[in-house]
Scaffold this motif. Structure first.
Motif, PDB file in Angstrom:
ATOM      1  N   MET A   1     -11.073  29.100  -0.304  1.00  0.00           N
ATOM      2  CA  MET A   1     -11.485  30.338  -0.951  1.00  0.00           C
ATOM      3  C   MET A   1     -10.974  31.550  -0.156  1.00  0.00           C
ATOM      4  O   MET A   1     -11.138  31.601   1.065  1.00  0.00           O
ATOM      5  CB  MET A   1     -13.013  30.375  -1.020  1.00  0.00           C
ATOM      6  N   ILE A   2     -10.387  32.500  -0.862  1.00  0.00           N
ATOM      7  CA  ILE A   2      -9.928  33.717  -0.184  1.00  0.00           C
ATOM      8  C   ILE A   2     -11.123  34.650   0.014  1.00  0.00           C
ATOM      9  O   ILE A   2     -11.898  34.877  -0.910  1.00  0.00           O
ATOM     10  CB  ILE A   2      -8.830  34.416  -1.019  1.00  0.00           C
ATOM     11  N   GLU A   3     -11.258  35.144   1.222  1.00  0.00           N
ATOM     12  CA  GLU A   3     -12.396  36.034   1.516  1.00  0.00           C
ATOM     13  C   GLU A   3     -11.900  37.449   1.807  1.00  0.00           C
ATOM     14  O   GLU A   3     -10.979  37.635   2.606  1.00  0.00           O
ATOM     15  CB  GLU A   3     -13.162  35.511   2.738  1.00  0.00           C
ATOM     16  N   ILE A   4     -12.527  38.420   1.132  1.00  0.00           N
ATOM     17  CA  ILE A   4     -12.197  39.828   1.395  1.00  0.00           C
ATOM     18  C   ILE A   4     -13.456  40.544   1.879  1.00  0.00           C
ATOM     19  O   ILE A   4     -14.476  40.551   1.186  1.00  0.00           O
ATOM     20  CB  ILE A   4     -11.627  40.529   0.145  1.00  0.00           C
ATOM     21  N   ALA A   5     -13.386  41.124   3.063  1.00  0.00           N
ATOM     22  CA  ALA A   5     -14.529  41.839   3.647  1.00  0.00           C
ATOM     23  C   ALA A   5     -14.254  43.333   3.579  1.00  0.00           C
ATOM     24  O   ALA A   5     -13.198  43.791   4.026  1.00  0.00           O
ATOM     25  CB  ALA A   5     -14.709  41.405   5.102  1.00  0.00           C
ATOM     26  N   ILE A   6     -15.194  44.065   2.999  1.00  0.00           N
ATOM     27  CA  ILE A   6     -15.024  45.520   2.920  1.00  0.00           C
ATOM     28  C   ILE A   6     -16.237  46.204   3.553  1.00  0.00           C
ATOM     29  O   ILE A   6     -17.371  46.004   3.108  1.00  0.00           O
ATOM     30  CB  ILE A   6     -14.872  45.996   1.458  1.00  0.00           C
ATOM     31  N   ASP A   7     -16.000  46.960   4.590  1.00  0.00           N
ATOM     32  CA  ASP A   7     -17.076  47.709   5.230  1.00  0.00           C
ATOM     33  C   ASP A   7     -16.755  49.195   5.169  1.00  0.00           C
ATOM     34  O   ASP A   7     -15.617  49.585   4.911  1.00  0.00           O
ATOM     35  CB  ASP A   7     -17.215  47.275   6.700  1.00  0.00           C
TER      36      ASP A   7
END
Ligand code: DC
Length: 217
Positions: A1-7
């Motif tokens: 699974m591709i994970e994208i983290a946005i903070d």
């Protein structure tokens, strides 16, 4: 699974970006700020917000939190946001909500090819091995103006608008300080995050910038 983290900071454009990315790539999306806001809102409804054991009461609420019942519309007030930021300094509450966020990702692994989470500690704590990490920020004045527009107040006298903007700037500044200075999982860019300033760019330009990075890799 591709994970994208946005903070990023409040009203920096991270939520809109996350939603647009989820739509483009057909990834599952979780706005983690809503979890903290929901707990804060329940505390207010149950009149536990003035209790001197906020950590205990918020932990009880968090344990029973049902993601499906969370509706963004009820959780927009500045009062809720302020309390959310305050309770987010409590380690026990963070532990419970962190686990819930990780479970959410696990549960969706079979159903989606990717997930996007936005918040304050996603790249540093929740998804430390994310394929892509973004940290979004903008000047406090621009963010306050965006928040005011979101409130959709149809007519404001110039003087009232200035007053409201000053109020929002103060609220957001206080909240930023609390989020950045707390000892546990403070709001900081992960070392490997792309840091983007949206002071002079709109949501479409931000989306283009980010999709270019993702699609190139
Ligand atoms: O993203 P938001 O403005 O809805 O978040 C409300 C508050 O919740 C924010 O000021 C700090 C807290 N929060 C957090 O500590 N960690 C997250 N991952 C998301 C939100």
């Amino acid at each position: 699974m591709i994970e994208i983290a946005i903070d990023g900071t409040a009203a920096s454009g991270k939520g809109t970006l996350a939603r647009k990315l989820a739509e483009k790539y057909n990834f599952i999306y979780l706005d983690t700020g809503l979890l903290y806001r929901k707990v804060a809102n329940e505390l207010i409804i149950k009149k536990k917000n003035i209790s001197n054991d906020l950590e205990y009461h918020s932990s009880v609420i968090a344990r029973n939190l049902n993601f499906l019942e969370i509706k963004k519309e009820d959780l927009r007030s500045e009062e809720t946001a302020k309390l959310a930021s305050l309770i987010a300094t409590h380690p026990k509450l963070r532990e419970i909500l962190n686990l819930k966020q990780k479970e959410f990702v696990e549960e969706n692994k079979k159903k989606f090819s990717g997930c996007i989470l936005d918040g304050r500690d996603i790249g540093t704590k929740i998804l430390p091995n994310a394929n892509f990490k973004f940290f979004i920020d903008a000047s406090i004045e621009v963010r306050a103006k965006r928040r005011l527009l979101e409130k959709n107040i149809s007519f404001l006298h110039e003087k009232d608008e200035k007053c409201m903007l000053q109020f929002l700037i103060k609220q957001m500044n206080d909240r930023d300080k609390l989020d950045i200075k707390r000892s546990i999982s403070p709001l900081v860019p992960a070392d490997d995050a792309y840091v983007i300033d949206t002071t002079f760019i709109d949501a479409d330009e931000l989306f283009l910038k980010v999709t270019k990075i993702i699609d190139e890799i």
